[in-house]
Design an enzyme around this catalytic site. Structure first.
Site, PDB file in Angstrom:
ATOM      1  N   LYS A  44      34.134  34.922  51.693  1.00 23.65           N
ATOM      2  CA  LYS A  44      33.544  34.658  53.009  1.00 23.65           C
ATOM      3  C   LYS A  44      34.583  34.084  53.977  1.00 23.65           C
ATOM      4  CE  LYS A  44      29.998  36.351  51.169  1.00 23.65           C
ATOM      5  NZ  LYS A  44      28.741  35.896  50.694  1.00 23.65           N
TER       6      LYS A  44
HETATM    7  C1  LIG Z   1      27.489  36.049  49.748  1.00 21.43           C
HETATM    8  C2  LIG Z   1      26.124  36.200  50.259  1.00 21.43           C
HETATM    9  C3  LIG Z   1      25.049  35.393  49.832  1.00 21.43           C
HETATM   10  C4  LIG Z   1      25.108  34.516  48.625  1.00 21.43           C
HETATM   11  O1  LIG Z   1      26.084  33.634  48.574  1.00 21.43           O
HETATM   12  P1  LIG Z   1      26.658  33.012  47.199  1.00 21.43           P
HETATM   13  O2  LIG Z   1      27.460  31.869  47.710  1.00 21.43           O
HETATM   14  O3  LIG Z   1      27.480  34.069  46.551  1.00 21.43           O
HETATM   15  O4  LIG Z   1      25.503  32.584  46.374  1.00 21.43           O
HETATM   16  C5  LIG Z   1      23.841  35.504  50.476  1.00 21.43           C
HETATM   17  N1  LIG Z   1      23.663  36.379  51.465  1.00 21.43           N
HETATM   18  C6  LIG Z   1      24.637  37.204  51.869  1.00 21.43           C
HETATM   19  C7  LIG Z   1      24.346  38.170  52.977  1.00 21.43           C
HETATM   20  C8  LIG Z   1      25.889  37.155  51.272  1.00 21.43           C
HETATM   21  O5  LIG Z   1      26.841  38.009  51.657  1.00 21.43           O
END
Ligand SMILES: *Cc1c(COP(=O)(O)O)cnc(C)c1O
Length: 434
Positions: free
Chosen positions: A208
């Site tokens: 992210k």
């Molecule tokens: C990455 C992601 C999540 C979940 O995040 P984690 O930290 O991996 O649990 C939720 N929603 C979206 C759209 C994502 O891309």
């Protein structure tokens, strides 16, 4: 024809010589003060939020304050990942057994599994082809008397139509959760994504735009909702009103049953330092994306996915473009991404498969959901835009948008080469070969 000519003329996915080889910066990138910030936590002896207070606020509290300020959200609850942020958002809004939650048909699986985790039923709504985010019209069509929340995901480089969606939520009294896992720092009409819904959620997982490897946060405006989010994340414990050195900041006192979703202190300190980089990186990615828009607009049959008028700051988790299938002989975006990646070294990737047929969405494999779980296969024509996006959307991962200014110079020639090999690509598309 020489062997050399032949290798240049073959597609790179079939062993031919690539058109170019772009250098893509590695991700994540460490902020200058990150190592010192993490070391300070380790040396402080306070490694967890419930740990004993040692002269000053926890790293977690500092990050929560700073991230809330960055977003313009009065309250922020850090958690161990973005999936947990979604779970506590749903629980804080009192969503549970028998309830329905509307989610987009094109997104990461966590949007479905978080709803299942609170014993509610995910109801998928098709996407808006302009943004690839959940469509306001499809939300309206999916609403029943059991609908208790709407989850909006600001997907790839888009912000969903927040005017239309928040208006639907308001008129029906159904809370909106904004999943901003792709949109750290994006704004709609001058206000940050995550502050328009009842709760905004974030993932700080390694890929992210803001990351501590694993991590997440839920933000909100309402103090009662904050009180619930806090307890739901800390095994039901509440923060002490007057903190005392040598004691935990958390009290064994609460009003809701919680779970331990606390963020580790090292992650909070790391995020605090990484946040130093976010705005500058968002600016750089946006500038590169503008260059890429021009390059892509000159490619016959390819169109950049553009932002709605309401978007005042655009972020790029993934740059997205749509191909006209007629312009590419019906070859899928997945095959074109593989071929273009091989020709350029740039990390092209297709959009997610529609959620109901995502290989990781398997609600019926858990006994918890059997009987009550949703069926996995909707009618074949139920989600035409999610299906079309999977065939037609190509995305470029964000590290490529931090590459040098000439990183995209290779693209016109690479697309040109793909076009000369459409017959091969059609065959690869059909057989999944190469
Ligand atoms: C990455 C992601 C999540 C979940 O995040 P984690 O930290 O991996 O649990 C939720 N929603 C979206 C759209 C994502 O891309």
């Amino acid at each position: 024809m020489s062997a050399d000519r032949r290798s240049t003329r073959r597609l790179a996915i079939e062993g031919g010589r690539p058109v170019g080889n772009a250098t893509v910066p590695s991700w994540p990138q460490l902020a200058p003060r990150a190592l010192a910030a993490v070391a300070a936590v380790l040396e402080s002896g306070r490694w967890s939020l419930p740990g004993v207070r040692r002269g000053g606020p926890s790293a977690e509290e500092c990050f929560a304050r700073r991230f809330g300020q960055f977003l313009g959200a009065p309250h922020c609850v850090p958690v161990n990942n973005g999936s947990a942020a979604l779970v506590i958002a749903l629980e804080a809004l009192d969503v549970g057994a028998g309830d329905e939650v509307i989610i987009p048909a094109l997104t990461w699986v966590a949007n479905a599994t978080s709803v299942l985790a609170v014993n509610a039923t995910p109801v998928m709504a098709d996407i808006d082809p302009a943004t690839l985010c959940i469509s306001a019209t499809a939300i309206e069509a999916a609403i029943t008397e059991r609908t208790r929340a709407i989850v909006v995901v600001h997907l790839f480089s888009s912000v969903a139509d927040l005017d239309a969606i928040t208006a639907i939520g308001k008129s029906l009294g159904i809370p909106v959760i904004e999943d901003c896992s792709h949109a750290h720092g994006a704004s709609w009409r001058g206000r940050r994504a995550g502050t328009w819904g009842a709760v905004g959620t974030f993932s700080m997982q390694e890929q992210k735009l803001l990351t501590s490897g694993e991590g997440g946060a839920a933000v909100c405006q309402n103090p009662e909702l904050y009180d619930r989010l806090y307890q739901l994340r800390s095994d039901g414990r509440r923060p002490r009103a007057h903190t005392v050195d040598g004691e935990s900041d958390l009290l064994f006192d609460g009003s809701v049953s919680g779970t331990n979703y606390c963020m580790a202190q090292v992650c909070a300190a790391l995020l605090d330092a990484q946040l130093d980089l976010l705005s500058e990186q968002n600016d750089r990615r946006a500038k590169r994306a503008a260059v890429l828009d021009e390059v892509i607009s000159a490619v016959p049959g390819a169109t950049p996915v553009s932002a709605l008028d309401g978007v005042t700051e655009r972020t790029y988790y993934r740059y997205a473009l749509r191909i006209d299938p007629d312009g590419f002989d019906g070859v899928s975006a997945a095959t074109l991404c593989r071929a273009l990646h091989a020709e350029t070294g740039l990390p092209w990737q297709p959009a997610y498969p529609p959620l109901y047929r995502h290989p990781l969405y398997r609600p019926r494999t858990k006994r918890r959901f059997t009987g009550g779980g949703p069926s996995q296969r909707p009618a074949p024509d139920a989600y035409p835009e999610a299906e079309r996006a999977h065939r037609e959307i190509m995305t470029l991962q964000h590290p490529a948008l931090l590459a040098g200014p000439d990183a995209f110079d290779v693209l016109p020639a690479a697309f040109g080469k793909l076009r000369r090999h459409m017959a091969r690509l059609r065959l690869i598309d059909r057989t999944g070969d190469a």
